[in-house]
Write a protein that holds these residues in place. Structure first.
Motif, PDB file in Angstrom:
ATOM      1  N   ILE A 141      46.312  67.530  34.203  1.00 12.46           N
ATOM      2  CA  ILE A 141      47.180  68.655  34.570  1.00 12.46           C
ATOM      3  C   ILE A 141      46.527  69.493  35.658  1.00 12.46           C
ATOM      4  CG2 ILE A 141      48.224  70.770  33.693  1.00 12.46           C
ATOM      5  CD1 ILE A 141      48.619  69.373  31.036  1.00 12.46           C
ATOM      6  N   ASP A 142      45.200  69.700  35.563  1.00 14.47           N
ATOM      7  CA  ASP A 142      44.493  70.446  36.603  1.00 14.47           C
ATOM      8  C   ASP A 142      44.619  69.753  37.957  1.00 14.47           C
ATOM      9  OD1 ASP A 142      43.760  72.273  34.708  1.00 14.47           O
ATOM     10  OD2 ASP A 142      41.725  71.513  34.438  1.00 14.47           O
ATOM     11  N   LEU A 143      44.763  68.423  37.946  1.00 15.77           N
ATOM     12  CA  LEU A 143      44.954  67.677  39.196  1.00 15.77           C
ATOM     13  C   LEU A 143      46.386  67.821  39.700  1.00 15.77           C
ATOM     14  CD1 LEU A 143      43.916  65.599  41.279  1.00 15.77           C
ATOM     15  CD2 LEU A 143      44.625  63.793  39.705  1.00 15.77           C
ATOM     16  N   ILE A 144      47.342  67.875  38.771  1.00 15.22           N
ATOM     17  CA  ILE A 144      48.758  67.915  39.152  1.00 15.22           C
ATOM     18  C   ILE A 144      49.154  69.306  39.649  1.00 15.22           C
ATOM     19  CG2 ILE A 144      51.107  67.693  38.255  1.00 15.22           C
ATOM     20  CD1 ILE A 144      50.030  65.626  36.282  1.00 15.22           C
ATOM     21  N   VAL A 145      48.596  70.374  39.006  1.00 13.91           N
ATOM     22  CA  VAL A 145      49.020  71.741  39.299  1.00 13.91           C
ATOM     23  C   VAL A 145      48.927  72.088  40.787  1.00 13.91           C
ATOM     24  CG1 VAL A 145      48.388  74.169  38.992  1.00 13.91           C
ATOM     25  CG2 VAL A 145      48.673  72.685  37.010  1.00 13.91           C
ATOM     26  N   PRO A 146      47.765  71.873  41.465  1.00 11.70           N
ATOM     27  CA  PRO A 146      47.707  72.264  42.878  1.00 11.70           C
ATOM     28  C   PRO A 146      48.680  71.480  43.749  1.00 11.70           C
ATOM     29  CG  PRO A 146      45.744  71.020  42.222  1.00 11.70           C
ATOM     30  CD  PRO A 146      46.468  71.354  40.975  1.00 11.70           C
ATOM     31  N   ILE A 147      48.962  70.219  43.364  1.00  9.47           N
ATOM     32  CA  ILE A 147      49.902  69.421  44.168  1.00  9.47           C
ATOM     33  C   ILE A 147      51.297  70.024  44.078  1.00  9.47           C
ATOM     34  CG2 ILE A 147      50.950  67.155  44.446  1.00  9.47           C
ATOM     35  CD1 ILE A 147      48.417  65.913  43.367  1.00  9.47           C
ATOM     36  N   LEU A 148      51.756  70.302  42.846  1.00 13.78           N
ATOM     37  CA  LEU A 148      53.096  70.866  42.680  1.00 13.78           C
ATOM     38  C   LEU A 148      53.165  72.280  43.242  1.00 13.78           C
ATOM     39  CD1 LEU A 148      54.131  69.618  39.122  1.00 13.78           C
ATOM     40  CD2 LEU A 148      54.408  68.532  41.362  1.00 13.78           C
ATOM     41  N   ASP A 149      52.063  73.023  43.117  1.00 14.21           N
ATOM     42  CA  ASP A 149      52.045  74.371  43.688  1.00 14.21           C
ATOM     43  C   ASP A 149      52.175  74.306  45.208  1.00 14.21           C
ATOM     44  OD1 ASP A 149      51.486  77.331  43.206  1.00 14.21           O
ATOM     45  OD2 ASP A 149      49.942  76.835  44.679  1.00 14.21           O
ATOM     46  N   ARG A 150      51.498  73.318  45.805  1.00 14.78           N
ATOM     47  CA  ARG A 150      51.578  73.152  47.263  1.00 14.78           C
ATOM     48  C   ARG A 150      53.010  72.797  47.688  1.00 14.78           C
ATOM     49  NH1 ARG A 150      48.517  71.248  51.602  1.00 14.78           N
ATOM     50  NH2 ARG A 150      49.897  71.247  53.419  1.00 14.78           N
ATOM     51  N   ILE A 151      53.622  71.874  46.946  1.00 17.08           N
ATOM     52  CA  ILE A 151      54.990  71.461  47.285  1.00 17.08           C
ATOM     53  C   ILE A 151      55.939  72.646  47.129  1.00 17.08           C
ATOM     54  CG2 ILE A 151      56.899  69.965  46.606  1.00 17.08           C
ATOM     55  CD1 ILE A 151      54.870  67.868  45.809  1.00 17.08           C
ATOM     56  N   GLY A 152      55.792  73.400  46.009  1.00 18.76           N
ATOM     57  CA  GLY A 152      56.654  74.556  45.784  1.00 18.76           C
ATOM     58  C   GLY A 152      56.472  75.613  46.864  1.00 18.76           C
TER      59      GLY A 152
END
Length: 660
Positions: A141-152
């Motif tokens: 999840i720590d890996l996924i969070v910055p990716i989705l935050d960047r996309i958002g």
């Protein structure tokens, strides 16, 4: 001074031409303004991106909170938000947001990576009580969070940029309109009327822009197709109901509803008809729930899944009646695009009296009850029982332990004798998978094989049983055959031919002594692929048997599509041979037909001498069942073979006879 008539006429003509040009320009500008407002609404993906960022951060927070507390309530929250994030990722992958992702290969690659990571972590949510699994999940999840935050964040920036350009365009168009308005004032009443029309158009455009802006918040909480509250809105209502202190609100009922037959409508009439059907279903549910009183809500979670929340003792006390009304209402025929269609519904129901049970989560309980209902059949209502959660947890454990069991040799074949029904001699064995769990003991195949099929481990399970059976059966007498089941999952693999060939080569087992059994469902799933695969297997020298004939879909066309070696009559027909003349007639007809087509007939589940005699008189060739022997481990098979060998040896006082 009067202007000459000709000059006035020329001026009038020029004025009319100018007024016409001005009017035409006005019309074009108004249409362009409305189009800009429409595009402003269409390309704003901010709310979708923001919602995804909030939800993944909330999931990260819930995982961290559970890591700190280890409580069951926090575990439920982790599971709930994992479902919300899963739904959000599916939402991102489609529609306008999906187009936004596809605009940038880098952005699409980032999303696909995050989506893949989340799917990879999905199975871990059922095992978060394992610290190692939880730690790996937190890293995922720590890996996924910055990716989705960047996309958002990029979505917000994209929207700001697009809307800024649209606003600049609107401003420029308004400036031109003002210049034209000044010119229209001097032209008289006609120009004044044109300017009034222009002002009204501007008001409509600005109103549309304001309504679009206000609609963004509404879209975030409502399903775009049906207008029902979506999963996010339901979550807010559900949390509020769970926290209410009013005594009457302590009683909650959750109905998880899944439509039966919706996919068939989509396949036959198209997705447009499916959308119309969902709109009609939503209208019926909304009307029914509105009649039940204040505080109740119906929500569409996605696809053909709906959830109804009832609050208060008055509504909850009638939950069975309400569930029956929902089934009856949704089962009434629908008129969809000039076609009459009929569907049904299956309901999972959970109840909660928060005054006595504040630890339960009725939303998760209803989902479990729905899964049980769909497993039992369609068109029914199943109420949650605590044993369902125990079964769910047991299934989750077995799914996790299954892979380890295959590697540790905990799953292995038992062998059931097959006898020549005319002579009573053993002619072969059927290899049947058995699991001896180190902690739970023996796990029945009816329990672990469906788990293997749904968890994609059926291929490895089939390979394991086939390999072990071929290796062990190599020590059987030359005349003994062995039968092994081949599942649909194995059949649909492109390398099934290579897998079987490799097993025969590695074990040294002769192909002509192997029979592979397949069910009619194999022929239904991919008929052309199944027939081609079976022909290739048969070309290796392997015999092919059609298993469980007479159950399920049983079509005689399957006997024509492939040159079967054996036909296995299901136990359900054998059970009724002595009491049901129809079963006897069916068995005799199947035997006659199979014999005519050059197939051997194997009867399963023979348990009495009466059944044995009837089958023998019917012309059946081979039988298996408890009458001849139960499934047994390889050690007991060796003892049986030694006894058979000893029985075949001639007595010392008699001339030697050839064993047959």
């Amino acid at each position: 001074m009067r202007l000459p008539t000709s000059t006035f006429n020329l001026f009038a003509i020029a004025s009319l031409i100018g007024l016409g040009a001005i009017g035409w320009i006005h019309i074009g500008l108004v249409a362009s303004t409305e189009d800009s407002a429409f595009r402003s609404a269409r390309y704003d993906v901010t709310w979708t991106g923001s919602a995804g960022r909030i939800e993944i951060l909330e999931l990260q927070l819930r995982v961290a909170k559970y890591l700190e507390s280890g409580s069951a309530e926090d575990a439920d929250q982790v599971y709930l938000y994992s479902q919300i994030v899963e739904g959000r990722l599916e939402n991102w992958n489609t529609g306008v947001f999906g187009e936004y992702l596809d605009d940038s290969p880098a952005r699409r690659a980032m999303f696909d990576r995050a989506h893949a990571e989340f799917r990879d972590a999905k199975t871990a949510f059922a095992r978060i009580d394992d610290p190692e699994v939880l730690a790996r999940l937190q890293k995922k999840i720590d890996l996924i969070v910055p990716i989705l935050d960047r996309i958002g964040t990029d979505a917000h920036t994209h929207t700001v940029t697009v809307n800024a350009a649209i606003r600049d365009q609107l401003i420029e168009e308004q400036r031109v309109q003002q210049y034209l308005s000044f010119g229209l004032i001097g032209a008289g009443a006609l120009l004044l009327m044109v300017m009034m029309y222009q002002n009204r158009s501007l008001v409509r455009a600005h109103r549309a822009a304001r309504e679009s802006a206000a609609g963004f918040s509404d879209l975030a909480h409502h399903d775009g197709l049906t207008g029902l509250p979506n999963r996010l809105a339901f979550k807010g209502e559900f949390d509020a109901a769970m926290e209410a202190t009013d005594h009457d609100s302590n009683m909650l009922a959750v109905f998880a509803i899944d439509l039966d037959g919706f996919k068939a409508v989509n396949d036959l009439l198209g997705h447009s008809a499916g959308d119309d059907l969902l709109i009609e279903v939503s209208a019926r549910l909304r009307k029914l729930v509105d009649k039940l009183g204040h505080g109740n809500i119906v929500s569409r979670f996605g696809g053909d899944e709906f959830v109804v929340l009832l609050q208060g003792k008055a509504a909850v006390s009638r939950h069975q009646d309400i569930a029956a009304r929902i089934l009856a209402e949704l089962s009434r025929p629908y008129l969809v695009q000039r076609s009459t269609v009929a569907i049904g519904a299956t309901i999972g129901l959970s109840l909660l009296d928060r005054a006595g049970d504040s630890a339960s989560n009725p939303l998760l309980d209803a989902d479990l009850a729905l899964s049980n209902a769909k497993a039992q059949g369609k068109g029914i209502v199943v109420t949650f029982d605590p044993s369902m959660r125990q079964d769910f947890e047991r299934r989750g454990r077995l799914e996790i332990d299954l892979k380890t069991a295959l590697g540790n040799g905990e799953i292995f074949p038992f062998y059931q004798p097959q006898v020549d029904i005319r002579t009573g001699q053993v002619v072969g064995f059927e290899a049947l998978a058995r699991w001896n769990h180190p902690e739970l003991g023996w796990i029945g195949p009816n329990e672990f094989i469906p788990i293997a099929e749904t968890s994609s481990q059926i291929v490895e399970l089939g390979r394991c049983i086939l390999t072990t059976a071929c290796a062990q059966a190599r020590e059987f007498p030359e005349k003994m055959r062995v039968s092994v089941n081949l599942s649909v999952g194995q059949m649909l693999r492109d390398d099934v031919i290579g897998m079987v060939s490799g097993v025969l080569a590695s074990t040294g087992f002769p192909a002509h002594r192997l029979t592979l059994e397949v069910t009619e469902s194999v022929m239904m799933s991919e008929p052309e692929l199944a027939a081609r695969t079976l022909n290739e297997l048969k070309s290796l020298g392997i015999s092919i048997a059609l298993d469980d004939f007479g159950t399920g879909y049983s079509a005689l066309s399957y006997l024509r599509q492939f040159d079967w070696d054996e036909l296995k009559i299901d136990k359900s027909f054998v059970d009724d041979l002595a009491d049901d003349p129809r079963s006897l007639s069916i068995v005799e007809s199947v035997v006659d037909l199979a014999t005519e087509l050059g197939m051997k007939v194997v009867a399963e589940g023979v348990e009495s001498s009466d059944q044995d005699e009837i089958l023998r008189n019917s012309g059946c060739h081979i039988a298996q069942g408890y009458l001849y022997g139960r499934p047994q481990p390889i050690e007991d098979v060796h003892l049986l073979l030694l006894k058979l060998l000893a029985a075949e040896e001639p007595d010392s006082d008699e001339p030697a006879k050839a064993s047959g």
